[in-house]
Design a protein around this motif. Structure first.
Motif, PDB file in Angstrom:
ATOM      1  N   LYS A  96     -38.185  81.746 -95.021  1.00  0.00           N
ATOM      2  CA  LYS A  96     -39.647  81.612 -94.889  1.00  0.00           C
ATOM      3  C   LYS A  96     -39.993  80.139 -94.945  1.00  0.00           C
ATOM      4  N   ARG A  97     -40.319  79.562 -93.798  1.00  0.00           N
ATOM      5  CA  ARG A  97     -40.698  78.153 -93.737  1.00  0.00           C
ATOM      6  C   ARG A  97     -41.733  77.950 -92.650  1.00  0.00           C
ATOM      7  N   GLY A  98     -42.785  77.211 -92.961  1.00  0.00           N
ATOM      8  CA  GLY A  98     -43.797  76.859 -91.974  1.00  0.00           C
ATOM      9  C   GLY A  98     -44.466  78.052 -91.317  1.00  0.00           C
ATOM     10  N   GLY A  99     -44.641  79.133 -92.061  1.00  0.00           N
ATOM     11  CA  GLY A  99     -45.278  80.321 -91.504  1.00  0.00           C
ATOM     12  C   GLY A  99     -44.365  81.178 -90.651  1.00  0.00           C
ATOM     13  N   VAL A 100     -43.121  80.771 -90.499  1.00  0.00           N
ATOM     14  CA  VAL A 100     -42.146  81.527 -89.708  1.00  0.00           C
ATOM     15  C   VAL A 100     -41.241  82.304 -90.663  1.00  0.00           C
ATOM     16  N   ILE A 101     -41.063  83.577 -90.368  1.00  0.00           N
ATOM     17  CA  ILE A 101     -40.185  84.421 -91.170  1.00  0.00           C
ATOM     18  C   ILE A 101     -38.997  84.814 -90.316  1.00  0.00           C
ATOM     19  N   LYS A 102     -37.804  84.586 -90.876  1.00  0.00           N
ATOM     20  CA  LYS A 102     -36.572  84.971 -90.204  1.00  0.00           C
ATOM     21  C   LYS A 102     -35.715  85.784 -91.154  1.00  0.00           C
ATOM     22  N   LEU A 103     -34.949  86.689 -90.601  1.00  0.00           N
ATOM     23  CA  LEU A 103     -33.955  87.456 -91.345  1.00  0.00           C
ATOM     24  C   LEU A 103     -32.599  86.984 -90.845  1.00  0.00           C
ATOM     25  N   VAL A 104     -31.861  86.336 -91.740  1.00  0.00           N
ATOM     26  CA  VAL A 104     -30.635  85.653 -91.346  1.00  0.00           C
ATOM     27  C   VAL A 104     -29.418  86.451 -91.819  1.00  0.00           C
ATOM     28  N   PRO A 105     -28.561  86.855 -90.887  1.00  0.00           N
ATOM     29  CA  PRO A 105     -27.327  87.539 -91.282  1.00  0.00           C
ATOM     30  C   PRO A 105     -26.337  86.543 -91.876  1.00  0.00           C
ATOM     31  N   GLU A 106     -25.380  87.041 -92.622  1.00  0.00           N
ATOM     32  CA  GLU A 106     -24.310  86.211 -93.181  1.00  0.00           C
ATOM     33  C   GLU A 106     -22.992  86.592 -92.495  1.00  0.00           C
ATOM     34  N   ASN A 107     -23.048  86.636 -91.179  1.00  0.00           N
ATOM     35  CA  ASN A 107     -21.881  86.881 -90.338  1.00  0.00           C
ATOM     36  C   ASN A 107     -22.224  86.266 -88.987  1.00  0.00           C
ATOM     37  N   LYS A 108     -21.438  85.300 -88.556  1.00  0.00           N
ATOM     38  CA  LYS A 108     -21.758  84.505 -87.367  1.00  0.00           C
ATOM     39  C   LYS A 108     -21.847  85.305 -86.075  1.00  0.00           C
ATOM     40  N   ILE A 109     -21.326  86.517 -86.054  1.00  0.00           N
ATOM     41  CA  ILE A 109     -21.380  87.289 -84.801  1.00  0.00           C
ATOM     42  C   ILE A 109     -22.740  87.958 -84.586  1.00  0.00           C
ATOM     43  N   TYR A 110     -23.608  87.908 -85.608  1.00  0.00           N
ATOM     44  CA  TYR A 110     -24.933  88.526 -85.496  1.00  0.00           C
ATOM     45  C   TYR A 110     -26.004  87.458 -85.341  1.00  0.00           C
ATOM     46  N   PRO A 111     -27.028  87.739 -84.537  1.00  0.00           N
ATOM     47  CA  PRO A 111     -28.104  86.760 -84.352  1.00  0.00           C
ATOM     48  C   PRO A 111     -29.131  86.814 -85.492  1.00  0.00           C
ATOM     49  N   THR A 112     -29.782  85.687 -85.693  1.00  0.00           N
ATOM     50  CA  THR A 112     -30.913  85.632 -86.616  1.00  0.00           C
ATOM     51  C   THR A 112     -32.076  86.367 -85.982  1.00  0.00           C
ATOM     52  N   ILE A 113     -32.813  87.104 -86.799  1.00  0.00           N
ATOM     53  CA  ILE A 113     -33.978  87.860 -86.331  1.00  0.00           C
ATOM     54  C   ILE A 113     -35.228  87.091 -86.733  1.00  0.00           C
ATOM     55  N   THR A 114     -36.037  86.710 -85.762  1.00  0.00           N
ATOM     56  CA  THR A 114     -37.320  86.082 -86.048  1.00  0.00           C
ATOM     57  C   THR A 114     -38.392  87.160 -85.981  1.00  0.00           C
ATOM     58  N   VAL A 115     -39.154  87.296 -87.062  1.00  0.00           N
ATOM     59  CA  VAL A 115     -40.219  88.297 -87.108  1.00  0.00           C
ATOM     60  C   VAL A 115     -41.378  87.785 -86.270  1.00  0.00           C
ATOM     61  N   LYS A 116     -41.769  88.580 -85.278  1.00  0.00           N
ATOM     62  CA  LYS A 116     -42.832  88.187 -84.355  1.00  0.00           C
ATOM     63  C   LYS A 116     -44.180  88.731 -84.817  1.00  0.00           C
ATOM     64  N   ASP A 117     -45.254  88.039 -84.431  1.00  0.00           N
ATOM     65  CA  ASP A 117     -46.600  88.528 -84.722  1.00  0.00           C
ATOM     66  C   ASP A 117     -46.756  89.940 -84.169  1.00  0.00           C
ATOM     67  N   GLY A 118     -47.377  90.801 -84.944  1.00  0.00           N
ATOM     68  CA  GLY A 118     -47.628  92.168 -84.511  1.00  0.00           C
ATOM     69  C   GLY A 118     -46.520  93.137 -84.870  1.00  0.00           C
ATOM     70  N   GLU A 119     -45.357  92.633 -85.288  1.00  0.00           N
ATOM     71  CA  GLU A 119     -44.284  93.543 -85.693  1.00  0.00           C
ATOM     72  C   GLU A 119     -44.574  94.076 -87.091  1.00  0.00           C
ATOM     73  N   ASP A 120     -44.147  95.288 -87.328  1.00  0.00           N
ATOM     74  CA  ASP A 120     -44.314  95.917 -88.631  1.00  0.00           C
ATOM     75  C   ASP A 120     -43.187  95.415 -89.530  1.00  0.00           C
ATOM     76  N   PHE A 121     -43.526  94.542 -90.499  1.00  0.00           N
ATOM     77  CA  PHE A 121     -42.519  93.909 -91.351  1.00  0.00           C
ATOM     78  C   PHE A 121     -42.946  93.945 -92.811  1.00  0.00           C
ATOM     79  N   ASP A 122     -41.971  94.227 -93.673  1.00  0.00           N
ATOM     80  CA  ASP A 122     -42.213  94.201 -95.105  1.00  0.00           C
ATOM     81  C   ASP A 122     -40.889  93.939 -95.809  1.00  0.00           C
ATOM     82  N   VAL A 123     -40.934  93.138 -96.866  1.00  0.00           N
ATOM     83  CA  VAL A 123     -39.767  93.011 -97.730  1.00  0.00           C
ATOM     84  C   VAL A 123     -39.875  94.124 -98.757  1.00  0.00           C
ATOM     85  N   TRP A 124     -38.943  95.063 -98.701  1.00  0.00           N
ATOM     86  CA  TRP A 124     -38.974  96.235 -99.569  1.00  0.00           C
ATOM     87  C   TRP A 124     -38.566  95.869-100.989  1.00  0.00           C
TER      88      TRP A 124
END
Length: 135
Positions: A96-124
């Motif tokens: 979480k930096r500069g209003g941008v939220i990303k979900l970062v995997p800890e395995n290089k073969i997977y891409p980082t997910i950037t949460v886009k405006d309008g997506e249904d997102f919550d940290v459970w």
């Protein structure tokens, strides 16, 4: 899965265990602890989830591990979290930096997910412990 209310008592040795040679005093224990008190800060908000997949292996989280998730902890940048993105649960490192939220995997073969405006997102909840089976 809810964390049970019953106590789980284990013996605790009074010294740190070296990763070298065995101690001759290994059968002398100092006290007993309750794993609920040691691992759980807020029992009413703590849950166990089983991991499926390998996107977090570089953080030591493997397929089949059991994660303790605490919903009472405020998620911060850098925490490993259980997130819900568009009705799908995922375990990732929260960025979480500069209003941008990303979900970062800890395995290089997977891409980082950037949460886009309008997506249904919550940290459970925030991952507090990984119960990783070694045998």
């Amino acid at each position: 899965m809810l964390v049970p209310d019953q106590k789980v008592w284990l013996e605790v040795c009074g010294w740190k265990v070296p990763a070298g040679f065995a101690s001759p005093a290994a059968d002398h224990t100092r006290k007993r602890i309750d794993l609920n008190e040691h691992l759980i800060r807020n029992g009413d908000a703590t849950f166990i989830f089983k991991v499926k997949g390998d996107s977090m292996i570089d953080a030591g989280i493997y397929d089949g591990d059991a994660l303790l998730i605490d919903r009472s902890i405020e998620p911060r940048h850098g925490n490993i979290v259980l997130a819900v993105l568009n009705n799908d649960f995922t375990v990732k490192r929260l960025h979480k930096r500069g209003g941008v939220i990303k979900l970062v995997p800890e395995n290089k073969i997977y891409p980082t997910i950037t949460v886009k405006d309008g997506e249904d997102f919550d940290v459970w909840g925030v991952v507090t412990y990984n119960l990783h089976k070694l045998y």
